[in-house]
Design an enzyme around this catalytic site. Structure first.
Site, short mmCIF file in Angstrom:
data_model
loop_
_atom_site.label_atom_id
_atom_site.label_comp_id
_atom_site.label_asym_id
_atom_site.label_seq_id
_atom_site.Cartn_x
_atom_site.Cartn_y
_atom_site.Cartn_z
N LYS A 245 11.12 16.57 -5.53
CA LYS A 245 10.51 17.31 -6.75
C LYS A 245 9.51 18.23 -6.09
O LYS A 245 9.06 17.84 -4.76
CB LYS A 245 10.32 16.58 -7.94
CG LYS A 245 9.21 15.49 -7.62
CD LYS A 245 8.97 14.58 -8.82
CE LYS A 245 7.72 14.92 -9.61
NZ LYS A 245 7.32 13.87 -10.52
N CYS B 9 13.45 5.91 -7.73
CA CYS B 9 13.84 5.05 -8.69
C CYS B 9 14.64 5.11 -9.56
O CYS B 9 15.35 4.09 -10.01
CB CYS B 9 12.32 4.68 -9.37
SG CYS B 9 11.12 3.67 -8.37
N ALA C 232 0.80 -1.16 -0.04
CA ALA C 232 0.06 -0.02 0.02
C ALA C 232 0.83 1.23 -0.12
O ALA C 232 0.74 2.25 0.65
CB ALA C 232 -1.00 0.08 1.34
N LEU D 96 12.83 -0.52 -16.89
CA LEU D 96 14.11 -0.28 -16.69
C LEU D 96 14.72 0.67 -17.71
O LEU D 96 15.33 1.64 -17.11
CB LEU D 96 15.04 -1.36 -16.34
CG LEU D 96 14.98 -2.31 -15.08
CD1 LEU D 96 15.92 -3.59 -15.26
CD2 LEU D 96 14.84 -1.60 -14.01
N THR E 29 8.85 -2.63 -9.96
CA THR E 29 9.97 -2.59 -10.90
C THR E 29 10.83 -3.57 -10.54
O THR E 29 11.42 -3.63 -9.46
CB THR E 29 10.42 -1.11 -10.95
OG1 THR E 29 9.49 -0.21 -11.45
CG2 THR E 29 11.65 -0.97 -12.14
#
Ligand code: NAI
Ligand code: UGA
EC number: 1.1.1.22
Length: 467
Positions: free
Chosen positions: A339, A276, A11, A221, A133
């Site tokens: 960001k 990531c 979650a 990727l 990922t």
């Protein structure tokens, strides 16, 4: 095959928003998001929608519509898996910190734990969807675990799909509601179509791409590697602009109008952050070395190296411009999140830049509209100081509740996150609170240079050779 019950394990930033949008758009599907973290599930169930564990514009409205109707958040992992006909795995896959592949390979322990939970608890035919990922060929490991379970109990069978997520934080809801594409990789056509039918509730058929499993895993990727590479490329050019009198924004516009290059993702800045980009590129680097492709590995590794260099470069130039020392000097830091429009600080450029300045003995006053001070303390590995001890030479930091408070008595301001509130500040008023000569280091190029200079501040802007 029509999907009636979806379970999502994890979650987090991806599982929560993704499943909320699926539930919102598919009212006839029961969607349950499960997690082992009780506090996180409690926060997802908070009656006050402003206290959801993930901050994303528009998420509160989506959760508000679906929760209690066909969207549930729970810690009952096995029971939910047992009744689901589709299980998404959306758990964390951070870089390994020790053992084989430490510092580069993905740590797959949480993904494997999910596969084993599904192997134990699933009933009937279960479609397992990789949402996390993952390194290319992870689906093979998941399939092996599930096949072993199938041999023990012939009543059960499994299909594995790869359905990577391309949302960006801060725009997650927009990205989920109007994705550029949805990617589904798999071997079993019926399962692929069952998942495609879920997305087709709101995504055009032409945007639902089907590939084999390995192409899908590798595309995720590769997408992140290409995006990050653009940022390192423009940041490398920014340094050259500063040295030559060019302006990186003009260069970006000039090259971005070439339709083959395109205008997006060409903003120079303090380097990419986020959970990531670095992790996924390092994973790609590890895979390349594993498959005997050292030159390819070196190529992608340089994207991360340039990014790290950019962050150290900015800290160093602050020190150099402030007469070679920031020891005991107060510096205002505007923005700590990686960001704008997120409270996420994972791999935020601010961490490395502030870390370097603390090492130099600076007294930082940090302002961010969303990041909690406890998170800053964890990231900086240092508690906030009650009172600055200027003479000790040891760096310290404190939270500033407002930009005015942050700049009071400061020698310089560093803008590290492009929050909207930093775009149109009253620089004349702020400059009046600072010690002279005062500087603005605008690593995001959000302030109006003319206004800043008129306020009497000396300006450094990323990629601006004129300053
Ligand atoms: N954060 C982002 O913007 C994006 C992330 N991704 C990928 O999505 C995956 C998830 O990322 P985030 O949502 O950011 O991670 P996260 O760390 O926010 O959430 C993962 C959740 O999984 C839970 N979990 C771990 N093991 C579990 C288990 N065995 N059973 C139940 N719950 C378990 C954790 O408690 C945690 O709440 C990663 O592979 C990431 O690379 C992909 C696209 C965007
Ligand atoms: O796999 C993921 O986690 C996600 O990673 C990124 O999304 P995200 O990290 O949330 O945010 P981005 O908007 O891509 O920004 C990443 C970093 O690059 C920086 N950036 C971005 C764009 C740019 O032009 N310049 C720049 O410095 C941002 O400030 C930020 O620090 C990708 O954009 C998503 O497609 C992907 O799903």
């Amino acid at each position: 095959m029509t999907i009636q019950r979806i379970c999502c394990i994890g979650a987090g930033y991806v599982g929560g928003p993704t499943m909320a949008v699926i539930a919102d758009r598919c009212p006839e599907i029961e969607v349950t998001v499960v997690d082992i973290n009780q506090a996180r599930i409690d926060a997802w169930n908070d009656a006050d929608l402003s206290r959801l564990p993930v901050y994303e514009p528009g998420l509160d409205a989506v959760v508000g519509r679906a929760r209690g109707r066909n969207l549930t958040f729970s810690t009952a992992v096995e029971a939910t898996v047992a009744s689901a006909d589709m299980v998404f795995i959306s758990v964390n896959t951070p870089t390994k910190t020790k053992g084989l592949g430490a510092g580069q390979a993905s740590d797959l322990r949480w993904v494997e734990a999910c596969a084993r939970t599904v192997a134990k608890a699933a009933t009937g035919h279960t479609i397992v969807v990789e949402k996390s990922t993952l390194p290319v060929r992870t689906a093979a490991a998941i399939k092996t675990i599930l096949e072993a379970a199938q041999e023990d109990d012939q009543q059960r069978c499994f299909s594995v799909l790869s359905n990577p997520e391309f949302l960006a934080e801060g725009t997650a809801i927009r990205d989920l509601e109007a994705p550029d594409r949805v990617l589904i990789g798999g071997e079993d056509a019926a399962s692929i179509e069952a998942l495609a039918a879920v997305y087709s509730h709101w995504v055009d058929e032409a945007k639902i791409l089907r590939t084999n499993l390995w192409s899908s895993e590798l595309s995720k990727l590769t997408a992140n590697a290409f995006l990050a590479q653009r940022i390192s490329s423009i940041n490398s050019v920014a340094a050259l602009c500063e040295a030559t009198g060019a302006d990186v924004r003009e260069v970006a516009r000039a090259i971005g109008t070439d339709s083959r290059i395109g205008p997006k993702f060409l903003n120079a800045g303090p380097g990419f952050g986020g959970s990531c980009f670095q992790k996924d590129i390092l994973n790609l680097v590890y895979l390349c070395r594993h498959f005997g492709l050292p030159e390819v590995a070196d190529y992608w590794e340089s994207v991360v190296a340039l990014n790290t260099w950019q962050q150290h470069r900015i800290a160093q130039l602050v020190v150099q411009k402030l007469f070679g020392t920031v020891t005991g000097k107060r510096l205002a830091i505007f923005g700590f999140a990686f960001k704008a429009d997120t409270n996420d600080t994972r791999e935020a450029p601010a961490i490395r830049i502030c870390g370097d300045l603390l090492e130099e003995g600076a007294q930082l006053a940090i302002h961010d509209p969303k990041v909690e001070p406890a998170q800053m303390a964890r990231d900086l590995k240092q508690e906030a100081a009650a009172a600055a001890d200027v003479l000790s030479g040891t760096g310290s930091w404190a939270l500033a509740e407002s930009v005015e408070e942050a700049v009071s008595g400061a020698d310089a301001v560093l803008i590290l996150t492009e929050w909207n509130v930093y775009r149109n500040l009253n620089w004349a008023e702020l400059a009046g609170r600072m010690r002279k000569p005062a500087w603005l280091f605008d690593a995001r190029a959000v302030a109006d240079p003319a206004v800043v200079r008129a306020a009497g501040l000396t300006l450094w802007r990323v990629g601006d050779g004129e300053d």
